[in-house]
Design an enzyme around this catalytic site. Structure first.
Site, PDB file in Angstrom:
ATOM      1  NE  ARG A 139     -21.281  23.724  56.676  1.00  0.00           N
ATOM      2  CZ  ARG A 139     -20.227  23.650  55.868  1.00  0.00           C
ATOM      3  NH1 ARG A 139     -19.223  24.483  56.023  1.00  0.00           N
ATOM      4  NH2 ARG A 139     -20.190  22.751  54.913  1.00  0.00           N
ATOM      5  N   GLY A 140     -25.401  27.321  59.037  1.00  0.00           N
ATOM      6  CA  GLY A 140     -26.207  27.911  57.977  1.00  0.00           C
ATOM      7  C   GLY A 140     -27.667  27.521  57.984  1.00  0.00           C
ATOM      8  CB  ILE A 141     -29.863  26.662  55.127  1.00  0.00           C
ATOM      9  CG1 ILE A 141     -29.751  27.993  54.374  1.00  0.00           C
ATOM     10  CG2 ILE A 141     -31.238  26.036  54.928  1.00  0.00           C
ATOM     11  CD1 ILE A 141     -29.816  27.852  52.861  1.00  0.00           C
ATOM     12  CE1 TYR A 151     -24.943  23.229  45.881  1.00  0.00           C
ATOM     13  CE2 TYR A 151     -25.917  24.948  44.540  1.00  0.00           C
ATOM     14  CZ  TYR A 151     -25.792  24.304  45.747  1.00  0.00           C
ATOM     15  OH  TYR A 151     -26.512  24.739  46.834  1.00  0.00           O
ATOM     16  NE  ARG A 177     -18.704  15.898  55.015  1.00  0.00           N
ATOM     17  CZ  ARG A 177     -17.444  16.093  54.602  1.00  0.00           C
ATOM     18  NH1 ARG A 177     -16.545  15.134  54.722  1.00  0.00           N
ATOM     19  NH2 ARG A 177     -17.077  17.244  54.080  1.00  0.00           N
TER      20      ARG A 177
END
Length: 239
Positions: free
Chosen positions: A14-16, A145, A36
């Protein structure tokens, strides 16, 4: 062995991460994309989908072994897999902090350590960590994060000093606000607030991240190592 490099991208469903894996496939490389908990079919067509949990050393080793069996020693590692457990400091829990660090930082370390085994033998390799503008710019509610992403800079620079003489580079790409499912879920008013803070006046696109990663993995970037490359529309201004 077919032409093209052996590439492994974590979090490629997904995404990046998906855009990065697709870019390497388009360039003719032999790509393993890990996922995952998602679906293997979400990994880009042309890439070999392998399930892996970057918080588990045995799982990481199995993914690399699968990549080596299919494509030969991994020559390019893109450590992209990551999680967030955002909370204001006074509400943050030890478990959440540990989970973010174990995935974002520990996962990158496990993958780099496993990739380095083959790269040292080959006397060449490219390691690219996907950081964040938040790692150096900061953001309220994202202490775990930000800490995990900032630490990737130190890791890349330590690896540069340790492995640079063997033809291996290690760099960090630091995206800003990028059009993904997460930003698309923001209200229109929230998106406007964020975009006003970005000199470019817009969110980035996943392909813009993938292009920078592809460059850092190329021969043209052989003399770039230990660098942090922001792709954030000017938001962090090189922090």
């Amino acid at each position: 062995m077919p032409e093209g490099r052996s590439v492994l991208v974590t979090g490629a469903d997904r995404g990046i991460g998906r855009a990065i894996a697709a870019a390497f496939v388009a360039a003719g490389d032999r790509v393993v994309g890990t996922y995952r908990t998602g679906r293997p079919e979400d990994v880009p067509e042309g890439a070999l989908a392998v399930q892996a949990d970057v918080t588990d050393t045995t799982s990481v080793d199995a993914a690399f072994t699968r990549a080596e069996e299919a494509h030969g020693p991994v020559e390019v590692l893109v450590a992209n897999a990551g999680v967030t457990r955002d909370a204001l400091l006074l509400r943050a829990t030890d478990d959440d902090f540990a989970a973010v660090l174990d995935t974002n930082l520990g996962g990158a370390h496990r993958c780099a350590r496993r990739a380095a085994k083959g790269m040292v033998r080959l006397k060449r390799g490219r390691i690219v960590f996907i950081g964040s503008v938040v790692g150096l710019y900061g953001s309220p509610g994202q202490t775990s994060y930000a800490a995990s992403k900032a630490a990737l800079v130190g890791m890349a620079r330590a690896l540069t000093r340790e492995l640079g003489g063997r033809g291996i580079t290690a760099n960090v790409v630091a995206p800003g606000y990028i059009h993904t499912a997460m930003t698309d879920a923001l209200s229109e008013s929230q998106q406007e607030v964020y975009q006003k803070a970005i000199p470019a006046g817009r969110f980035g696109e996943v392909d813009e991240i993938a292009g920078v990663v592809a460059f850092l993995a190329s021969d043209a970037a052989g003399y770039i190592s230990g660098a942090v490359v922001p792709v954030d529309g000017g938001l962090g201004m090189g922090h």
